[in-house]
Scaffold this active site. Structure first.
Site, mmCIF file in Angstrom:
data_model
loop_
_atom_site.group_PDB
_atom_site.id
_atom_site.type_symbol
_atom_site.label_atom_id
_atom_site.label_comp_id
_atom_site.label_asym_id
_atom_site.label_seq_id
_atom_site.Cartn_x
_atom_site.Cartn_y
_atom_site.Cartn_z
ATOM 1 N NE ARG A 180 38.297 64.357 -5.162
ATOM 2 C CZ ARG A 180 37.050 64.155 -5.499
ATOM 3 N NH1 ARG A 180 36.717 64.003 -6.775
ATOM 4 N NH2 ARG A 180 36.114 64.102 -4.578
ATOM 5 C CG HIS A 181 41.151 62.797 -1.228
ATOM 6 N ND1 HIS A 181 40.029 61.993 -1.263
ATOM 7 C CD2 HIS A 181 40.701 64.067 -1.183
ATOM 8 C CE1 HIS A 181 38.949 62.743 -1.232
ATOM 9 N NE2 HIS A 181 39.324 64.015 -1.186
ATOM 10 C CB THR B 150 36.157 59.242 1.816
ATOM 11 O OG1 THR B 150 35.151 60.132 1.339
ATOM 12 C CG2 THR B 150 37.518 59.907 1.756
ATOM 13 C CG ASP B 151 32.910 54.582 3.557
ATOM 14 O OD1 ASP B 151 33.272 53.967 2.522
ATOM 15 O OD2 ASP B 151 32.981 54.090 4.695
ATOM 16 C CD1 TRP B 152 30.830 60.241 4.859
ATOM 17 C CD2 TRP B 152 31.290 62.417 5.121
ATOM 18 N NE1 TRP B 152 30.467 60.586 6.133
ATOM 19 C CE2 TRP B 152 30.739 61.920 6.331
ATOM 20 C CE3 TRP B 152 31.665 63.748 5.059
ATOM 21 C CZ2 TRP B 152 30.546 62.724 7.446
ATOM 22 C CZ3 TRP B 152 31.475 64.549 6.168
ATOM 23 C CH2 TRP B 152 30.915 64.039 7.349
ATOM 24 C CD GLN C 59 35.104 63.350 1.736
ATOM 25 O OE1 GLN C 59 35.510 62.433 2.427
ATOM 26 N NE2 GLN C 59 35.555 63.593 0.525
ATOM 27 C CD GLU D 134 37.861 70.260 -1.128
ATOM 28 O OE1 GLU D 134 38.338 71.345 -1.525
ATOM 29 O OE2 GLU D 134 37.567 69.315 -1.899
ATOM 30 C CE1 TYR E 216 31.709 73.113 -0.670
ATOM 31 C CE2 TYR E 216 33.245 71.438 0.083
ATOM 32 C CZ TYR E 216 32.728 72.219 -0.935
ATOM 33 O OH TYR E 216 33.239 72.116 -2.205
ATOM 34 C CE LYS F 249 27.984 69.900 -4.748
ATOM 35 N NZ LYS F 249 28.506 70.223 -6.071
ATOM 36 C CG HIS G 107 41.404 67.921 -0.108
ATOM 37 N ND1 HIS G 107 41.010 66.773 0.539
ATOM 38 C CD2 HIS G 107 42.443 68.426 0.601
ATOM 39 C CE1 HIS G 107 41.775 66.604 1.612
ATOM 40 N NE2 HIS G 107 42.650 67.594 1.670
#
Length: 181
Positions: free
Chosen positions: A7-8, A11-13, A20, A82, A85, A93, A138
């Site tokens: 998995r990468h 990130t800020d997210w 993401q 990924e 969404y 969520k 991802h």
């Protein structure tokens, strides 16, 4: 054949628990450090090739790993991206559920993701035909792949964590790192 699904990095997210999906969010400094830690762990073993998703958070993680292992990233494959969404990307969520309930417009179904993940990993493995392959992708993608090939419910790997499988396209078995829910 052995594959490491990595998995990468963060990130800020990820840090703020935002969805993401296919949004191209870059690694943050913590994520770059996590990618280097993953590279150090992988450097204790022999790997023949590295491929990644086309999204920058996976691509940069793969670049950091490749540099440490002294090899190029052979391919960036859009099939390794990924789960989409849809309209909830960028939301938490809780925000997504408040706004849309449990049916999110534009979301890729988990079943469709499972099929795509297995097909993508099989195709990449077949194309490169090496004994030891690193695939940087991802979290939900990796969980969907693991769930599909084992028939069990697994957890999403942490940022820069790797899950290992052995076998060949169409016949993968977990070998290390997979955690059941």
């Amino acid at each position: 054949m052995q594959i490491a699904l990595v998995r990468h990095g963060q990130t800020d997210w990820n840090k703020t628990l935002r969805m993401q999906g296919t949004s191209d969010i870059p690694l943050n400094e913590t994520g770059r450090g996590q990618a280097l830690e993953a590279a150090v762990l992988l450097s204790d073993e022999h790997w023949d090739a590295i491929v990644s998703s086309t999204l920058s958070r996976a691509a940069v993680t793969a670049d950091i790993i490749a540099e440490r292992l002294g090899m190029p990233v052979l391919e960036r494959d859009v099939a390794l991206i990924e789960r989409a969404y849809g309209e909830v990307e960028g939301l938490t969520k809780a925000q997504a559920t408040e706004r849309f309930g449990t049916e999110w417009p534009g979301e890729e179904s988990y079943e469709a993701l499972q099929e795509r993940a297995v097909a993508a990993v099989d195709a990449v493995a077949a194309r490169h035909g090496v004994e030891h392959l690193v695939i940087v992708t991802h979290g939900t993608f990796i969980r969907a792949f693991a769930d599909a090939v084992t028939g069990l419910e697994t957890r999403t790997p942490r940022n820069a964590e790797s899950i290992r499988f052995e076998g060949e396209p169409g016949a993968w078995v977990p070998s290390e790192g997979m955690v059941l829910v």
